[in-house]
Motif scaffolding. Structure first.
Motif, PDB file in Angstrom:
ATOM      1  N   HIS A 163      -6.166  -7.335   5.155  1.00 60.36           N
ATOM      2  CA  HIS A 163      -7.222  -8.158   4.528  1.00 60.36           C
ATOM      3  C   HIS A 163      -7.899  -7.467   3.346  1.00 60.36           C
ATOM      4  O   HIS A 163      -8.097  -8.075   2.306  1.00 60.36           O
ATOM      5  CB  HIS A 163      -8.280  -8.609   5.539  1.00 60.36           C
ATOM      6  CG  HIS A 163      -7.713  -9.382   6.687  1.00 60.36           C
ATOM      7  ND1 HIS A 163      -6.719 -10.316   6.522  1.00 60.36           N
ATOM      8  CD2 HIS A 163      -7.981  -9.339   8.019  1.00 60.36           C
ATOM      9  CE1 HIS A 163      -6.405 -10.827   7.707  1.00 60.36           C
ATOM     10  NE2 HIS A 163      -7.144 -10.248   8.627  1.00 60.36           N
ATOM     11  N   ALA A 164      -8.284  -6.195   3.521  1.00 58.20           N
ATOM     12  CA  ALA A 164      -8.876  -5.443   2.406  1.00 58.20           C
ATOM     13  C   ALA A 164      -8.810  -3.970   2.760  1.00 58.20           C
ATOM     14  O   ALA A 164      -9.026  -3.603   3.917  1.00 58.20           O
ATOM     15  CB  ALA A 164     -10.332  -5.855   2.187  1.00 58.20           C
ATOM     16  N   ALA A 171     -14.381  -4.608   7.488  1.00 55.49           N
ATOM     17  CA  ALA A 171     -15.244  -4.697   8.671  1.00 55.49           C
ATOM     18  C   ALA A 171     -15.981  -6.038   8.694  1.00 55.49           C
ATOM     19  O   ALA A 171     -16.095  -6.679   9.742  1.00 55.49           O
ATOM     20  CB  ALA A 171     -16.235  -3.537   8.659  1.00 55.49           C
ATOM     21  N   TYR A 172     -16.446  -6.464   7.535  1.00 52.50           N
ATOM     22  CA  TYR A 172     -17.170  -7.746   7.442  1.00 52.50           C
ATOM     23  C   TYR A 172     -16.254  -8.901   7.857  1.00 52.50           C
ATOM     24  O   TYR A 172     -16.627  -9.765   8.643  1.00 52.50           O
ATOM     25  CB  TYR A 172     -17.643  -7.917   5.994  1.00 52.50           C
ATOM     26  CG  TYR A 172     -18.361  -9.202   5.708  1.00 52.50           C
ATOM     27  CD1 TYR A 172     -19.658  -9.411   6.179  1.00 52.50           C
ATOM     28  CD2 TYR A 172     -17.758 -10.208   4.951  1.00 52.50           C
ATOM     29  CE1 TYR A 172     -20.333 -10.595   5.906  1.00 52.50           C
ATOM     30  CE2 TYR A 172     -18.412 -11.394   4.677  1.00 52.50           C
ATOM     31  CZ  TYR A 172     -19.707 -11.584   5.155  1.00 52.50           C
ATOM     32  OH  TYR A 172     -20.365 -12.750   4.895  1.00 52.50           O
ATOM     33  N   LEU A 173     -15.018  -8.884   7.354  1.00 50.40           N
ATOM     34  CA  LEU A 173     -14.091  -9.977   7.671  1.00 50.40           C
ATOM     35  C   LEU A 173     -13.706  -9.981   9.147  1.00 50.40           C
ATOM     36  O   LEU A 173     -13.577 -11.039   9.764  1.00 50.40           O
ATOM     37  CB  LEU A 173     -12.820  -9.847   6.816  1.00 50.40           C
ATOM     38  CG  LEU A 173     -12.965 -10.272   5.361  1.00 50.40           C
ATOM     39  CD1 LEU A 173     -11.777  -9.787   4.542  1.00 50.40           C
ATOM     40  CD2 LEU A 173     -13.094 -11.782   5.248  1.00 50.40           C
ATOM     41  N   LEU A 174     -13.540  -8.790   9.711  1.00 46.18           N
ATOM     42  CA  LEU A 174     -13.121  -8.711  11.120  1.00 46.18           C
ATOM     43  C   LEU A 174     -14.298  -8.832  12.083  1.00 46.18           C
ATOM     44  O   LEU A 174     -14.102  -8.949  13.303  1.00 46.18           O
ATOM     45  CB  LEU A 174     -12.391  -7.387  11.395  1.00 46.18           C
ATOM     46  CG  LEU A 174     -11.074  -7.123  10.665  1.00 46.18           C
ATOM     47  CD1 LEU A 174     -10.452  -5.812  11.133  1.00 46.18           C
ATOM     48  CD2 LEU A 174     -10.075  -8.245  10.896  1.00 46.18           C
ATOM     49  N   GLY A 175     -15.515  -8.753  11.570  1.00 44.93           N
ATOM     50  CA  GLY A 175     -16.693  -8.887  12.428  1.00 44.93           C
ATOM     51  C   GLY A 175     -16.894  -7.682  13.338  1.00 44.93           C
ATOM     52  O   GLY A 175     -17.383  -7.838  14.465  1.00 44.93           O
ATOM     53  N   ILE A 176     -16.501  -6.508  12.851  1.00 46.21           N
ATOM     54  CA  ILE A 176     -16.655  -5.288  13.670  1.00 46.21           C
ATOM     55  C   ILE A 176     -17.267  -4.188  12.801  1.00 46.21           C
ATOM     56  O   ILE A 176     -17.420  -4.370  11.592  1.00 46.21           O
ATOM     57  CB  ILE A 176     -15.286  -4.805  14.237  1.00 46.21           C
ATOM     58  CG1 ILE A 176     -14.274  -4.604  13.098  1.00 46.21           C
ATOM     59  CG2 ILE A 176     -14.752  -5.777  15.267  1.00 46.21           C
ATOM     60  CD1 ILE A 176     -12.927  -4.083  13.555  1.00 46.21           C
ATOM     61  N   ALA A 199       2.310  -6.061   5.416  1.00 46.47           N
ATOM     62  CA  ALA A 199       0.859  -6.289   5.483  1.00 46.47           C
ATOM     63  C   ALA A 199       0.522  -7.735   5.149  1.00 46.47           C
ATOM     64  O   ALA A 199       1.322  -8.455   4.542  1.00 46.47           O
ATOM     65  CB  ALA A 199       0.156  -5.350   4.507  1.00 46.47           C
ATOM     66  N   GLN A 200      -0.659  -8.142   5.584  1.00 45.02           N
ATOM     67  CA  GLN A 200      -1.137  -9.487   5.269  1.00 45.02           C
ATOM     68  C   GLN A 200      -2.577  -9.436   4.797  1.00 45.02           C
ATOM     69  O   GLN A 200      -3.379  -8.627   5.285  1.00 45.02           O
ATOM     70  CB  GLN A 200      -1.061 -10.378   6.517  1.00 45.02           C
ATOM     71  CG  GLN A 200      -1.635 -11.770   6.272  1.00 45.02           C
ATOM     72  CD  GLN A 200      -1.610 -12.661   7.509  1.00 45.02           C
ATOM     73  OE1 GLN A 200      -0.890 -13.642   7.553  1.00 45.02           O
ATOM     74  NE2 GLN A 200      -2.406 -12.326   8.504  1.00 45.02           N
ATOM     75  N   VAL A 201      -2.874 -10.313   3.854  1.00 46.24           N
ATOM     76  CA  VAL A 201      -4.256 -10.500   3.413  1.00 46.24           C
ATOM     77  C   VAL A 201      -4.562 -11.983   3.565  1.00 46.24           C
ATOM     78  O   VAL A 201      -3.859 -12.824   3.001  1.00 46.24           O
ATOM     79  CB  VAL A 201      -4.408 -10.106   1.918  1.00 46.24           C
ATOM     80  CG1 VAL A 201      -5.754 -10.539   1.368  1.00 46.24           C
ATOM     81  CG2 VAL A 201      -4.204  -8.609   1.731  1.00 46.24           C
ATOM     82  N   VAL A 202      -5.568 -12.315   4.346  1.00 51.86           N
ATOM     83  CA  VAL A 202      -6.058 -13.700   4.355  1.00 51.86           C
ATOM     84  C   VAL A 202      -7.113 -13.755   3.254  1.00 51.86           C
ATOM     85  O   VAL A 202      -8.152 -13.092   3.338  1.00 51.86           O
ATOM     86  CB  VAL A 202      -6.655 -14.098   5.730  1.00 51.86           C
ATOM     87  CG1 VAL A 202      -7.310 -15.472   5.647  1.00 51.86           C
ATOM     88  CG2 VAL A 202      -5.563 -14.104   6.801  1.00 51.86           C
ATOM     89  N   ILE A 232      -0.062 -12.635   0.812  1.00 48.89           N
ATOM     90  CA  ILE A 232      -1.447 -13.052   0.526  1.00 48.89           C
ATOM     91  C   ILE A 232      -1.522 -14.547   0.792  1.00 48.89           C
ATOM     92  O   ILE A 232      -0.926 -15.357   0.065  1.00 48.89           O
ATOM     93  CB  ILE A 232      -1.812 -12.721  -0.941  1.00 48.89           C
ATOM     94  CG1 ILE A 232      -1.644 -11.211  -1.159  1.00 48.89           C
ATOM     95  CG2 ILE A 232      -3.227 -13.173  -1.263  1.00 48.89           C
ATOM     96  CD1 ILE A 232      -1.467 -10.818  -2.607  1.00 48.89           C
ATOM     97  N   VAL A 233      -2.182 -14.901   1.864  1.00 49.97           N
ATOM     98  CA  VAL A 233      -2.221 -16.313   2.272  1.00 49.97           C
ATOM     99  C   VAL A 233      -3.662 -16.814   2.206  1.00 49.97           C
ATOM    100  O   VAL A 233      -4.601 -16.053   2.470  1.00 49.97           O
ATOM    101  CB  VAL A 233      -1.641 -16.503   3.696  1.00 49.97           C
ATOM    102  CG1 VAL A 233      -0.171 -16.142   3.738  1.00 49.97           C
ATOM    103  CG2 VAL A 233      -2.396 -15.680   4.733  1.00 49.97           C
TER     104      VAL A 233
END
Ligand code: SF4
Length: 467
Positions: A163-164, A171-176, A199-202, A232-233
């Motif tokens: 994701h980043a 951390a912000y995107l994963l909520g942790i 790898a993947q980026v949402v 990158i989706v």
């Protein structure tokens, strides 16, 4: 994420060993009098937890001691000498997936209606399924034992949602918290051990796009070739996933992303010999831009994540036209007239319609393409794979001809059931013409085969299906 049969497993209490579900007639397993319901507990003294363990621990071994807990409670010790290439002929229970401990702000589970079937709420985070099916994990909760197992059993490649690479944003995107979000050491450890990573980026507008995305691509490109590709989706919002921190993906956002990333892709091709960072088909379709050519996708490393599916479909369509052309020259196709409707998601329908119009013009076919709205999830969900039985029923009036085709990806991979729980046979009852469930190969076969099918057909071939 890939779906698989997990519903019964999630609530099961973990039992030791791995259960045999089937024994092939005449196989080594049958000779050993193994039966469905027996559990393999150990191979050569090593504990077996699932069928991957069994495969790994028996691979290449000619002398084996297998501890079995029979379904009647007896314990057997089997001493076996076998030819290295001899297969046991055993099938096993499915892997019980490990659950994730993240709270991603875009989590697909939050986007499900409450009535969705239980398996859609399974938040799997399992390196075994990553290796087997290409499911993405975030590596945030992987244990040291799992790390060792991935390395020892060569569970490569692994599919990792990055994701980043900016820790704060990840951390912000994963909520942790940032400490848990930091997987740089684990990634390095896997790469050093020769495990490859996709790898993947949402992509979430205003969160991990722009400079953050450029940095993510460049950080991951530094790790090429062991990090083999980045998908990158775009973020997908449903009517249930409406977190105010998320900004919808618009056609203009997609066009800007294509403009920005195509420059980076060009540079990467020069430096690495591969496009490396691929944009999801959805981004091109939503931007109203053509998808890139075959060269762009190389060996299509992330086709299961919707990267290059449309290109692959278009290529296969061209090949099919050529095949039909030669069949019609030999008198094959002229005997048949196809009059029917192809139902697909609103995203792919315009592209498919253009292809089908060419087919109709050149051959004796009267195929229509119907774009089916996704009312079940709502929002900007427009792909065929998330269409439900109710959506197909709602579009029934637009269907013309002697048959209808629905995309194979709309059905569960191992059962003819759709995401809203409607079974294929129930859907069929509501139509007064046969429905065919087809992937591309099935569609091509239907057109080029000497006899037109008249009864419903369910094919279970994997991708490429029409997106
Ligand atoms: S990793 Fe994130 S998106 Fe995937 S299941 Fe867990 S919370 Fe949901």
């Amino acid at each position: 994420m890939y779906e698989f049969a997990v519903s019964p497993a999630v609530t099961q209490i973990r039992r030791r060993g791995v259960e045999i579900s089937e024994v092939a007639d005449g196989s080594v397993g049958a000779e050993l009098e193994l039966e469905a319901g027996d559990r393999i507990m150990r191979v050569n003294g090593r504990v077996v937890k699932d069928y991957l363990d069994f495969r790994f621990q028996t691979a290449g071994e000619t002398d084996l001691v297998i501890d079995v807990r029979k379904h009647n409670g007896e314990d057997w010790e089997l001493n076996i000498e076998r030819d290295e290439t001899e297969d046991f002929g055993l099938s096993f229970e499915q892997i019980v997936p490990r659950q994730c401990a993240n709270e991603c702000i875009f989590c697909f589970c939050k986007g499900n209606p409450e009535t969705a079937r239980p398996s859609l709420f399974v938040r799997d985070e399992d390196v075994r399924l990553s290796f087997l099916y290409g499911n993405y994990t975030t590596l945030t909760s992987i244990t040291p034992e799992e790390m060792t197992r991935v390395i020892e059993q060569r569970l490569s490649p692994q599919y990792v949602s990055v994701h980043a690479t900016d820790l704060e944003v990840r951390a912000y995107l994963l909520g942790i918290d940032k400490q848990r979000a930091d997987i740089s050491t684990r990634i390095q450890q896997l790469l050093d051990a020769g495990i490859e990573i996709h790898a993947q980026v949402v992509l979430c507008p205003n969160i991990n796009d722009g400079e953050i995305l450029r940095r993510t691509i460049s950080d991951l490109a530094e790790l090429h070739p062991r990090v083999r590709s980045v998908a990158i989706v775009p973020l997908g919002l449903t009517r249930y996933l409406n977190d105010e921190r998320l900004t919808p993906v618009t056609p203009e956002f997609c066009r800007r992303t294509i403009r920005e990333i195509s420059v980076i892709q060009r540079n990467l091709r020069q430096q690495l010999g591969t496009t490396f960072a691929f944009l999801g088909d959805e981004i091109y379709l939503r931007a109203g831009r053509p998808v890139p050519g075959s060269k762009h996708y190389g060996d299509y490393p992330q086709i299961e994540d919707g990267i290059g599916m449309v290109r692959s479909f278009a290529n296969q369509f061209e090949a099919m036209l050529r095949r039909i052309q030669s069949a019609s020259q030999s008198g094959g196709l002229s005997e048949r007239t196809f009059f029917g409707t192809i139902m697909t998601g609103t995203l792919f329908a315009p592209v498919l319609r253009k292809m089908i119009e060419r087919l109709n013009r050149r051959f004796d076919t009267h195929l229509h393409v119907v774009a089916v709205d996704n009312n079940y999830f709502g929002g900007d969900v427009s792909v065929a794979g998330l269409l439900t039985g109710g959506d197909f029923l709602a579009a029934r009036k637009k269907v013309v001809g002697d048959f209808a085709i629905i995309p194979h990806v709309a059905l569960k991979s191992d059962e003819p059931i759709m995401l809203d729980g409607l079974r294929f046979e129930e859907l069929q009852k509501e139509f007064d013409i046969p429905i065919h469930v087809l992937d591309f190969a099935g569609f091509a076969e239907m057109l080029t085969h000497t006899q037109q099918r008249t009864s419903p057909a369910v094919r279970t071939r994997p991708i490429p299906a029409y997106a």
